[in-house]
Design an enzyme around this catalytic site. Structure first.
Site, PDB file in Angstrom:
ATOM      1  N   LYS A  13       0.839  -1.211   0.000  1.00  0.00           N
ATOM      2  CA  LYS A  13       0.000   0.000   0.000  1.00  0.00           C
ATOM      3  C   LYS A  13       0.874   1.261   0.000  1.00  0.00           C
ATOM      4  O   LYS A  13       0.663   2.172  -0.781  1.00  0.00           O
ATOM      5  CB  LYS A  13      -0.938   0.023   1.234  1.00  0.00           C
ATOM      6  N   ARG A  88     -10.183   0.613   8.145  1.00  0.00           N
ATOM      7  CA  ARG A  88      -9.755  -0.742   8.506  1.00  0.00           C
ATOM      8  C   ARG A  88     -10.836  -1.524   9.232  1.00  0.00           C
ATOM      9  O   ARG A  88     -10.642  -2.684   9.553  1.00  0.00           O
ATOM     10  CB  ARG A  88      -8.580  -0.633   9.466  1.00  0.00           C
ATOM     11  N   ARG A 127      11.696  -5.322   5.073  1.00  0.00           N
ATOM     12  CA  ARG A 127      11.441  -3.881   4.879  1.00  0.00           C
ATOM     13  C   ARG A 127      12.369  -3.031   5.742  1.00  0.00           C
ATOM     14  O   ARG A 127      12.634  -3.331   6.902  1.00  0.00           O
ATOM     15  CB  ARG A 127       9.995  -3.558   5.243  1.00  0.00           C
ATOM     16  N   ARG A 160      10.816  -1.333  11.299  1.00  0.00           N
ATOM     17  CA  ARG A 160       9.668  -0.960  12.117  1.00  0.00           C
ATOM     18  C   ARG A 160       9.503  -1.900  13.306  1.00  0.00           C
ATOM     19  O   ARG A 160       9.716  -3.094  13.184  1.00  0.00           O
ATOM     20  CB  ARG A 160       8.392  -0.995  11.256  1.00  0.00           C
ATOM     21  N   ARG A 171      -0.981  -9.021  13.314  1.00  0.00           N
ATOM     22  CA  ARG A 171      -1.486  -8.027  12.358  1.00  0.00           C
ATOM     23  C   ARG A 171      -2.275  -8.727  11.244  1.00  0.00           C
ATOM     24  O   ARG A 171      -3.302  -8.231  10.791  1.00  0.00           O
ATOM     25  CB  ARG A 171      -0.320  -7.227  11.767  1.00  0.00           C
TER      26      ARG A 171
HETATM   27  P1  AP5 Z   1       4.795  -1.606   1.924  1.00  0.00           P
HETATM   28  O1  AP5 Z   1       4.448  -0.808   0.719  1.00  0.00           O
HETATM   29  O2  AP5 Z   1       5.489  -0.933   3.038  1.00  0.00           O
HETATM   30  O3  AP5 Z   1       3.489  -2.402   2.452  1.00  0.00           O
HETATM   31  P2  AP5 Z   1       2.194  -1.872   3.204  1.00  0.00           P
HETATM   32  O4  AP5 Z   1       1.020  -2.521   2.556  1.00  0.00           O
HETATM   33  O5  AP5 Z   1       2.207  -0.395   3.289  1.00  0.00           O
HETATM   34  O6  AP5 Z   1       2.422  -2.565   4.607  1.00  0.00           O
HETATM   35  P3  AP5 Z   1       2.280  -1.982   6.094  1.00  0.00           P
HETATM   36  O7  AP5 Z   1       3.040  -2.915   6.969  1.00  0.00           O
HETATM   37  O8  AP5 Z   1       2.612  -0.535   6.139  1.00  0.00           O
HETATM   38  O9  AP5 Z   1       0.741  -2.175   6.309  1.00  0.00           O
HETATM   39  P4  AP5 Z   1      -0.026  -2.119   7.616  1.00  0.00           P
HETATM   40  O10 AP5 Z   1      -1.398  -1.894   7.120  1.00  0.00           O
HETATM   41  O11 AP5 Z   1       0.170  -3.299   8.490  1.00  0.00           O
HETATM   42  O12 AP5 Z   1       0.672  -0.929   8.435  1.00  0.00           O
HETATM   43  P5  AP5 Z   1       0.246   0.571   8.730  1.00  0.00           P
HETATM   44  O13 AP5 Z   1       1.462   1.369   8.782  1.00  0.00           O
HETATM   45  O14 AP5 Z   1      -0.871   0.996   7.865  1.00  0.00           O
HETATM   46  O15 AP5 Z   1       5.654  -2.858   1.419  1.00  0.00           O
HETATM   47  C1  AP5 Z   1       6.253  -3.740   2.344  1.00  0.00           C
HETATM   48  C2  AP5 Z   1       7.652  -4.137   1.842  1.00  0.00           C
HETATM   49  O16 AP5 Z   1       7.523  -4.871   0.649  1.00  0.00           O
HETATM   50  C3  AP5 Z   1       8.564  -2.947   1.522  1.00  0.00           C
HETATM   51  O17 AP5 Z   1       9.852  -3.257   1.928  1.00  0.00           O
HETATM   52  C4  AP5 Z   1       8.494  -2.811  -0.012  1.00  0.00           C
HETATM   53  O18 AP5 Z   1       9.704  -2.335  -0.549  1.00  0.00           O
HETATM   54  C5  AP5 Z   1       8.229  -4.253  -0.423  1.00  0.00           C
HETATM   55  N1  AP5 Z   1       7.352  -4.339  -1.591  1.00  0.00           N
HETATM   56  C6  AP5 Z   1       6.242  -3.585  -1.872  1.00  0.00           C
HETATM   57  N2  AP5 Z   1       5.684  -3.978  -3.019  1.00  0.00           N
HETATM   58  C7  AP5 Z   1       6.436  -5.016  -3.488  1.00  0.00           C
HETATM   59  C8  AP5 Z   1       6.352  -5.847  -4.643  1.00  0.00           C
HETATM   60  N3  AP5 Z   1       5.389  -5.681  -5.558  1.00  0.00           N
HETATM   61  N4  AP5 Z   1       7.290  -6.818  -4.783  1.00  0.00           N
HETATM   62  C9  AP5 Z   1       8.279  -6.990  -3.858  1.00  0.00           C
HETATM   63  N5  AP5 Z   1       8.418  -6.222  -2.744  1.00  0.00           N
HETATM   64  C10 AP5 Z   1       7.488  -5.245  -2.563  1.00  0.00           C
HETATM   65  O19 AP5 Z   1      -0.345   0.423  10.224  1.00  0.00           O
HETATM   66  C11 AP5 Z   1       0.494   0.104  11.301  1.00  0.00           C
HETATM   67  C12 AP5 Z   1      -0.320   0.021  12.590  1.00  0.00           C
HETATM   68  O20 AP5 Z   1      -0.938   1.297  12.848  1.00  0.00           O
HETATM   69  C13 AP5 Z   1      -1.497  -0.958  12.553  1.00  0.00           C
HETATM   70  O21 AP5 Z   1      -1.091  -2.273  12.873  1.00  0.00           O
HETATM   71  C14 AP5 Z   1      -2.423  -0.357  13.607  1.00  0.00           C
HETATM   72  O22 AP5 Z   1      -1.974  -0.654  14.904  1.00  0.00           O
HETATM   73  C15 AP5 Z   1      -2.246   1.136  13.377  1.00  0.00           C
HETATM   74  N6  AP5 Z   1      -3.204   1.661  12.400  1.00  0.00           N
HETATM   75  C16 AP5 Z   1      -2.922   2.191  11.175  1.00  0.00           C
HETATM   76  N7  AP5 Z   1      -4.034   2.561  10.550  1.00  0.00           N
HETATM   77  C17 AP5 Z   1      -5.062   2.262  11.392  1.00  0.00           C
HETATM   78  C18 AP5 Z   1      -6.477   2.372  11.274  1.00  0.00           C
HETATM   79  N8  AP5 Z   1      -7.051   2.871  10.155  1.00  0.00           N
HETATM   80  N9  AP5 Z   1      -7.217   1.955  12.313  1.00  0.00           N
HETATM   81  C19 AP5 Z   1      -6.658   1.453  13.443  1.00  0.00           C
HETATM   82  N10 AP5 Z   1      -5.325   1.296  13.599  1.00  0.00           N
HETATM   83  C20 AP5 Z   1      -4.533   1.699  12.580  1.00  0.00           C
HETATM   84 MG    MG Z   2       2.342   1.005   4.870  1.00  0.00          MG
END
Ligand code: AP5
Ligand code: MG
Length: 215
Positions: A13, A88, A127, A160, A171
């Site tokens: 994402k 979410r 990552r 992270r 997660r």
């Molecule tokens: P990356 O693009 O970083 O993946 P992502 O989908 O953004 O993964 P996240 O871990 O950020 O998602 P998340 O939803 O768990 O975390 P968030 O920060 O939103 O890609 C990952 C890796 O893969 C990178 O190294 C990249 O280079 C590589 N990659 C990407 N695409 C690739 C491809 N095609 N091929 C190969 N490699 C690739 O949330 C974190 C925490 O915050 C949550 O757990 C929760 O506690 C809280 N939170 C956030 N939003 C909310 C909400 N709306 N409600 C409640 N709690 C929330």
């Molecule tokens: Mg992310």
């Protein structure tokens, strides 16, 4: 262009949102990034959020809805935005609908990235993020500079806190229980487009652009 990027942890994402920011000149609204900023600043909200994030759980709906509501009112969101990691839960999706109605805006598309579970774990464990400019990398798929620093600014890279294996497992579970049902929610609204997120980063980007051209 008003888009939601939906998908499990590690689906890409954030990576795809950054490419869409360049392509459409609209802001990325990542609740995860905003919460991590609050954690770093040690604000009361950040201290509370950290407990949930470290456990791999969700921060309460009222907190994240408040952050997004405020952010969407900024001038830079008038032309469009990319929501990354929000909504979410069903209550978050309902609140977003209400907020957009109040702002006289409508979503164009909800892109759901489809990625196999094994690939997700590999992506998350590899990552790395630049502590200075925030750019994301992957040790294997999108490597940083040879000396292990940021390819763009030479900054130090960090992992992270929630990218530890046990937290990752939680997660994923939380995603399946609370967020995956939003696929049906947006399918019923006629907004859902599924995109194969298993290819190379730029291939996935092209598939998203193609999907957005049809909406
Ligand atoms: P990356 O693009 O970083 O993946 P992502 O989908 O953004 O993964 P996240 O871990 O950020 O998602 P998340 O939803 O768990 O975390 P968030 O920060 O939103 O890609 C990952 C890796 O893969 C990178 O190294 C990249 O280079 C590589 N990659 C990407 N695409 C690739 C491809 N095609 N091929 C190969 N490699 C690739 O949330 C974190 C925490 O915050 C949550 O757990 C929760 O506690 C809280 N939170 C956030 N939003 C909310 C909400 N709306 N409600 C409640 N709690 C929330
Ligand atoms: Mg992310």
């Amino acid at each position: 262009m008003k888009i939601i990027l939906l998908g499990p942890p590690g689906a890409g994402k954030g990576t795809q949102a950054a490419l869409l920011v360049e392509k459409y000149s609209i802001p990325q609204i990542s609740t995860g990034d905003m919460l991590r900023t609050a954690v770093q600043a040690q604000s009361p909200m950040g201290i509370e959020a950290k407990k949930h994030m470290d456990a791999g759980g969700l921060v309460p709906d009222s907190v994240v809805v408040g952050i997004v509501r405020e952010r969407l009112q900024n001038d830079d969101c008038q032309k469009g935005f990319i929501l990354d990691g929000f909504p979410r839960t069903r209550p978050q999706a309902d609140s977003l609908k209400q907020v957009l109605k109040e702002l006289g805006q409508e979503l164009d598309s909800v892109i759901s990235l489809q990625v196999d579970i094994d690939a997700l774990v590999e992506r998350l464990t590899g990552r790395r993020t630049c502590v200075d400019c925030g750019k994301g990398f992957h040790l294997r798929f999108d490597p940083p500079a040879q000396d292990g620093t940021c390819r763009f600014c030479g900054g130090e890279l960090s992992q992270r806190d929630d990218d530890r294996e046990e937290t990752i497992r939680n997660r994923m579970k939380v995603y399946q229980q609370q967020t995956a049902p939003l696929e049906d929610y947006y399918r019923e609204e006629g907004l859902l487009v599924t995109v194969d997120g298993m290819g190379e980063i730029l291939k996935v980007h092209r598939a998203i652009i193609e999907a957005l051209q049809d909406c």
